[in-house]
Write an enzyme that holds these catalytic residues in place. Structure first.
Site, PDB file in Angstrom:
ATOM      1  NE  ARG A 114      -4.111   5.511   9.545  1.00 37.74           N
ATOM      2  CZ  ARG A 114      -5.588   3.872   8.899  1.00 37.74           C
ATOM      3  NH1 ARG A 114      -4.535   2.718   9.477  1.00 37.74           N
ATOM      4  NH2 ARG A 114      -5.806   4.203   7.921  1.00 37.74           N
TER       5      ARG A 114
ATOM      6  CG  HIS B 172      -9.020   5.906   1.410  1.00 37.67           C
ATOM      7  ND1 HIS B 172      -8.994   6.103   0.455  1.00 37.67           N
ATOM      8  CD2 HIS B 172      -8.104   5.014   2.025  1.00 37.67           C
ATOM      9  CE1 HIS B 172      -8.288   3.950  -0.018  1.00 37.67           C
ATOM     10  NE2 HIS B 172      -7.833   3.987   1.269  1.00 37.67           N
TER      11      HIS B 172
ATOM     12  CG  HIS C 283      -9.771   6.386   6.253  1.00 38.55           C
ATOM     13  ND1 HIS C 283     -10.962   5.491   5.938  1.00 38.55           N
ATOM     14  CD2 HIS C 283      -8.535   5.244   6.300  1.00 38.55           C
ATOM     15  CE1 HIS C 283      -9.932   4.196   6.043  1.00 38.55           C
ATOM     16  NE2 HIS C 283      -9.421   3.684   6.054  1.00 38.55           N
TER      17      HIS C 283
ATOM     18  CD  GLU D 279      -3.270  -0.754   2.259  1.00 40.18           C
ATOM     19  OE1 GLU D 279      -4.129  -0.545   1.732  1.00 40.18           O
ATOM     20  OE2 GLU D 279      -2.765  -1.627   2.849  1.00 40.18           O
TER      21      GLU D 279
ATOM     22  NE  ARG E  12      -4.347   5.481   2.954  1.00 31.44           N
ATOM     23  CZ  ARG E  12      -4.916   4.927   3.811  1.00 31.44           C
ATOM     24  NH1 ARG E  12      -5.632   4.723   5.034  1.00 31.44           N
ATOM     25  NH2 ARG E  12      -4.850   3.544   3.913  1.00 31.44           N
TER      26      ARG E  12
HETATM   27  P1  FAD Z   1     -13.591   0.487  16.333  1.00 31.50           P
HETATM   28  O1  FAD Z   1     -13.089  -0.631  15.868  1.00 31.50           O
HETATM   29  O2  FAD Z   1     -13.584   1.631  15.987  1.00 31.50           O
HETATM   30  O3  FAD Z   1     -14.661   0.297  18.048  1.00 31.50           O
HETATM   31  C1  FAD Z   1     -15.261   0.534  18.127  1.00 31.50           C
HETATM   32  C2  FAD Z   1     -15.477   0.539  19.211  1.00 31.50           C
HETATM   33  O4  FAD Z   1     -16.250   2.446  20.213  1.00 31.50           O
HETATM   34  C3  FAD Z   1     -17.265   0.361  19.571  1.00 31.50           C
HETATM   35  O5  FAD Z   1     -17.727  -0.920  19.851  1.00 31.50           O
HETATM   36  C4  FAD Z   1     -18.445   0.787  19.467  1.00 31.50           C
HETATM   37  O6  FAD Z   1     -19.400   0.730  19.512  1.00 31.50           O
HETATM   38  C5  FAD Z   1     -17.565   1.734  20.735  1.00 31.50           C
HETATM   39  N1  FAD Z   1     -17.753   2.899  21.307  1.00 31.50           N
HETATM   40  C6  FAD Z   1     -17.562   4.237  20.819  1.00 31.50           C
HETATM   41  N2  FAD Z   1     -18.764   4.828  21.611  1.00 31.50           N
HETATM   42  C7  FAD Z   1     -19.196   4.986  22.305  1.00 31.50           C
HETATM   43  C8  FAD Z   1     -20.022   5.139  22.895  1.00 31.50           C
HETATM   44  N3  FAD Z   1     -20.510   6.309  23.796  1.00 31.50           N
HETATM   45  N4  FAD Z   1     -20.231   3.941  23.965  1.00 31.50           N
HETATM   46  C9  FAD Z   1     -20.006   2.660  24.123  1.00 31.50           C
HETATM   47  N5  FAD Z   1     -19.409   2.606  23.057  1.00 31.50           N
HETATM   48  C10 FAD Z   1     -18.776   2.981  22.040  1.00 31.50           C
HETATM   49  N6  FAD Z   1      -6.555  -0.152   9.562  1.00 31.50           N
HETATM   50  C11 FAD Z   1      -5.873  -1.058   8.929  1.00 31.50           C
HETATM   51  O7  FAD Z   1      -4.930  -0.926  10.411  1.00 31.50           O
HETATM   52  N7  FAD Z   1      -6.418  -1.954   7.840  1.00 31.50           N
HETATM   53  C12 FAD Z   1      -7.221  -1.529   7.005  1.00 31.50           C
HETATM   54  O8  FAD Z   1      -7.172  -2.404   5.531  1.00 31.50           O
HETATM   55  C13 FAD Z   1      -7.930  -0.127   7.260  1.00 31.50           C
HETATM   56  N8  FAD Z   1      -9.121  -0.053   6.509  1.00 31.50           N
HETATM   57  C14 FAD Z   1     -10.240   0.110   6.173  1.00 31.50           C
HETATM   58  C15 FAD Z   1     -10.931   0.863   6.470  1.00 31.50           C
HETATM   59  C16 FAD Z   1     -12.291   0.660   6.333  1.00 31.50           C
HETATM   60  C17 FAD Z   1     -13.710   1.134   5.677  1.00 31.50           C
HETATM   61  C18 FAD Z   1     -12.627   2.390   8.247  1.00 31.50           C
HETATM   62  C19 FAD Z   1     -13.907   2.575   8.369  1.00 31.50           C
HETATM   63  C20 FAD Z   1     -11.242   2.328   8.728  1.00 31.50           C
HETATM   64  C21 FAD Z   1     -10.583   1.748   7.918  1.00 31.50           C
HETATM   65  N9  FAD Z   1      -8.874   1.440   8.692  1.00 31.50           N
HETATM   66  C22 FAD Z   1      -8.301   0.338   8.204  1.00 31.50           C
HETATM   67  C23 FAD Z   1      -9.176   1.681  10.030  1.00 31.50           C
HETATM   68  C24 FAD Z   1      -9.525   0.636  10.872  1.00 31.50           C
HETATM   69  O9  FAD Z   1     -10.391  -0.281  11.364  1.00 31.50           O
HETATM   70  C25 FAD Z   1     -10.015   1.631  13.195  1.00 31.50           C
HETATM   71  O10 FAD Z   1      -9.085   2.438  12.708  1.00 31.50           O
HETATM   72  C26 FAD Z   1      -9.495   0.672  14.007  1.00 31.50           C
HETATM   73  O11 FAD Z   1     -10.418  -1.096  13.396  1.00 31.50           O
HETATM   74  C27 FAD Z   1     -10.104   1.127  14.866  1.00 31.50           C
HETATM   75  O12 FAD Z   1     -10.286   0.345  15.863  1.00 31.50           O
HETATM   76  P2  FAD Z   1     -10.386   0.461  17.785  1.00 31.50           P
HETATM   77  O13 FAD Z   1     -10.307  -0.528  18.527  1.00 31.50           O
HETATM   78  O14 FAD Z   1     -10.218   1.734  17.868  1.00 31.50           O
HETATM   79  O15 FAD Z   1     -11.994   0.661  17.424  1.00 31.50           O
HETATM   80  C1  SIN Z   2      -7.262   0.750   2.713  1.00 33.64           C
HETATM   81  O1  SIN Z   2      -7.445  -0.070   2.302  1.00 33.64           O
HETATM   82  O2  SIN Z   2      -7.211   1.473   1.198  1.00 33.64           O
HETATM   83  C2  SIN Z   2      -7.408   1.138   3.775  1.00 33.64           C
HETATM   84  C3  SIN Z   2      -6.258   0.993   4.588  1.00 33.64           C
HETATM   85  C4  SIN Z   2      -6.011   1.553   6.419  1.00 33.64           C
HETATM   86  O3  SIN Z   2      -6.519   2.737   5.943  1.00 33.64           O
HETATM   87  O4  SIN Z   2      -5.010   1.414   6.881  1.00 33.64           O
END
Ligand code: FAD
Ligand code: SIN
Length: 565
Positions: free
Chosen positions: A388, A246, A353, A128, A292
């Site tokens: 990032r 993104h 993103h 990537e 990015r």
């Molecule tokens: P999340 O997975 O977002 O979980 C948040 C949690 O907090 C959820 O359970 C939610 O219900 C809870 N929550 C929030 N507010 C409250 C509240 N007030 N009360 C109770 N619960 C609450 N990253 C990569 O490294 N590789 C990738 O390929 C990639 N692709 C992506 C593609 C997309 C479409 C998106 C949107 C993001 C992508 N990312 C990628 C980024 C990555 O997915 C996220 O940064 C990461 O998953 C965040 O994980 P997290 O555990 O911090 O939070």
């Molecule tokens: C993507 O698949 O382009 C998202 C990857 C990322 O946000 O890290």
């Protein structure tokens, strides 16, 4: 911002039903579930999430998770790529920690049942933007997040000492009045009924804030709640001006802004304009695989010059079997709009993103509030700096989820928390009628216009003033539903982002100021930090031998002449 209230709502803890746990984990994404699993053998854990367990940003991750998995790749190369993308303000110790621990965390995740794509017994690795080596593990082609979520949820659900409260909205963190230490959370169920979860330590893993923008790749949960309630609880916030956009989100009327993974470009897709011309080679030597921020800004400029509303991803020169096998999810999503990804151009444009800024944390996952640990997208560990590197965030969630759990095991005594006597008599006005959808829409549109890919002082200043006006009636009233609290959190987090973007008068990484288009290391090599009730402050990076002396920036208010409306 003068924060009108410490808590969003009035309460008297004695009047509310409660539950006592050792540790409360807020969030069920990669960071929260990793922490819960790591704690499960040692502590009683309550996982709180505002939606069903797997409705998270994690579930939607496509491209993959970065990690040094091959002998001809090195931790040093991964660290250098991360530092380069980060625009000079990554914390090098955090970078080393994550890239060094990453591979072990990935193996642990596989031992918990996550299945990544392989050829024979070897993982298939992709590329990537910004990576100098193929080091991205993926699953189901382009459904990495779904597989990670599935594996973590299955494992966590099997843990006897982990209890889940789904569809449970955290309104506020509770803190001891004397020490300010975190001691639990005030929560509401979908109907608004409140109760208290007391805990000896709290891990906030609430994810991102992409849904503060009109255009976003994020699911509806990503409204920056954790950013807002940690800030209200007194936590220092860092880097709130850095939202990563993104470059390639599907742009078709009626689509819900589906991400078209960067891995598509990693496998060789081109970005072309309406005339079918590639434009990225004119912007960066790495062309479509530039970092990015570079690709997203190049698209914005291309659109401004042409007057078009989107550019296109072109995969037509790639073998159809490769495209269809690698990107089954994207293929399906595009097919729903009559697009065949191997034959048709895919219309795309940038959208919000990944929230780079967040709750400032040290290398042990500790925030500045005692007893409050943070992991995942809500945290600002220093790994990402100003931008990032792709696929580093799932890795960060795994590593810091594990670190938070280890810290709590070592430093927080076992046993359920004892209830405290707490009360909030913040002078909240009674609920007023506010059209929540209308106001959320206005806020998202304002963020897109004023705190989007390109910013400038006057527009940011007006955005802050508008937000202050909205806050004067929204933040002083008592909400009655999770939707109302969410809107209050959105406004708080947006205000922090706008104010930080106004304060940083230079361009760096994901933050581009039209009025200060150059990077200025003499004044801005460091972090903007915000704390409740105080104006933003600049914290220079620790100087290394030979660095030029940094000049301390004046306060944003003096320079911009921020005036009341
Ligand atoms: P999340 O997975 O977002 O979980 C948040 C949690 O907090 C959820 O359970 C939610 O219900 C809870 N929550 C929030 N507010 C409250 C509240 N007030 N009360 C109770 N619960 C609450 N990253 C990569 O490294 N590789 C990738 O390929 C990639 N692709 C992506 C593609 C997309 C479409 C998106 C949107 C993001 C992508 N990312 C990628 C980024 C990555 O997915 C996220 O940064 C990461 O998953 C965040 O994980 P997290 O555990 O911090 O939070
Ligand atoms: C993507 O698949 O382009 C998202 C990857 C990322 O946000 O890290």
């Amino acid at each position: 911002m003068r924060l009108p209230r410490r808590y969003l709502t009035r309460f008297q803890s004695d009047d509310l039903p409660h539950e006592c746990a050792d540790v409360a984990v807020i969030g069920s994404g990669v960071a929260g579930l990793t922490a819960a699993i790591e704690l499960a053998a040692h502590r009683d854990v309550v996982v709180l999430c505002k939606s069903p367990l797997e409705e998270t940003n994690t579930r939607y991750a496509q491209g993959g998770v970065a990690g040094v998995m091959e002998e001809d790749d090195t931790v040093d190369a991964h660290a250098q790529d991360t530092l380069r993308a980060g625009g000079g303000i990554c914390d090098e110790a955090a970078v080393r920690l994550v890239v060094e621990r990453g591979p072990a965390c990935l193996r642990q995740l596989m031992s918990w049942g996550a299945r990544f794509d392989t050829a024979g017994s070897q993982p298939v690795l992709t590329l990537e933007g910004g990576h100098s080596h193929r080091r991205i593990l993926h699953a189901g082609g382009d459904s990495t997040g779904r597989e990670i979520s599935r594996a973590l949820a299955a494992r966590a659900r099997g843990e006897r000492r982990v209890k889940f409260h789904e569809n449970t909205f955290v309104i506020d963190l509770l803190t001891q009045p004397d020490s300010g230490a975190a001691c639990g959370a005030l929560v509401a169920d979908r109907g608004g009924a409140r109760r208290i979860i007391w805990a000896r330590a709290v891990i906030c893993a609430t994810g991102g804030a992409g849904r503060l923008y009109r255009e976003s790749t994020n699911p509806p949960e990503a409204t920056g709640d954790g950013h807002a309630f940690c800030y209200r609880a007194g936590a220092a916030m860092q880097g709130m001006e850095f939202m990563q956009f993104h470059p390639t989100t599907l742009y078709v009327a009626g689509s819900s802004r589906v991400l078209i993974s960067e891995a598509v470009r990693g496998e060789g897709a081109y970005l072309v304009n309406r005339r079918g011309e590639r434009f990225m080679p004119g912007h960066h030597p790495d062309a479509e695989l530039a970092p990015r921020d570079v690709v997203a800004l190049a698209i914005v400029r291309e659109l401004a010059a042409s007057g078009d509303t989107c550019v296109f991803l072109d995969l037509r020169h790639l073998p159809r079997p490769l495209v269809e096998e690698r990107f089954p999810f994207i293929k399906r999503e595009c097919a729903a709009f009559g697009l065949d990804i191997a034959r048709d151009l895919i219309p795309v444009r940038p959208s919000a993103h990944y929230m780079i800024g967040g709750v400032k944390s040290d290398l042990q996952g500790r925030s500045t509030v005692p007893g409050l640990y943070v992991a995942g997208e809500v945290a600002s560990t220093g790994l990402h700096g100003a931008n990032r590197l792709a696929s580093n965030s799932l890795l960060e969630g795994l590593v810091f989820g594990e670190i938070c759990a280890a810290q709590i095991r070592e430093n927080v005594p076992a046993g359920p928390a004892r209830p405290a006597r707490l009360a909030s008599s913040d002078p909240a006005r009674p609920p007023a009628y506010i059209n929540i959808d209308d106001m959320a829409g206005s806020l998202r549109a304002l963020m897109w216009r004023a705190v989007g890919l390109e910013r400038e002082g006057l527009t940011l200043q007006r955005a802050v003033e508008d937000m202050d006006f909205w806050g004067s009636y929204l933040l002083t009233q008592e909400s009655t539903s999770p939707d109302g609290f969410t809107l209050q959190n959105m406004l708080t987090t947006c205000r922090l982002m706008a104010e930080s973007a106004l304060f940083r008068k230079e361009s760096r990484g994901a933050h581009f100021r039209r009025d200060f288009p150059a990077r200025d290391d003499r004044r801005w090599l460091g972090h903007v930090e915000c704390r409740a009730g105080e104006p933003p402050e600049f914290h220079p990076m620790q100087a290394r031998p030979g660095d030029p002396p940094a000049r301390r920036p004046a306060s944003g208010r003096e320079e911009e002449g921020l005036r009341p409306k």
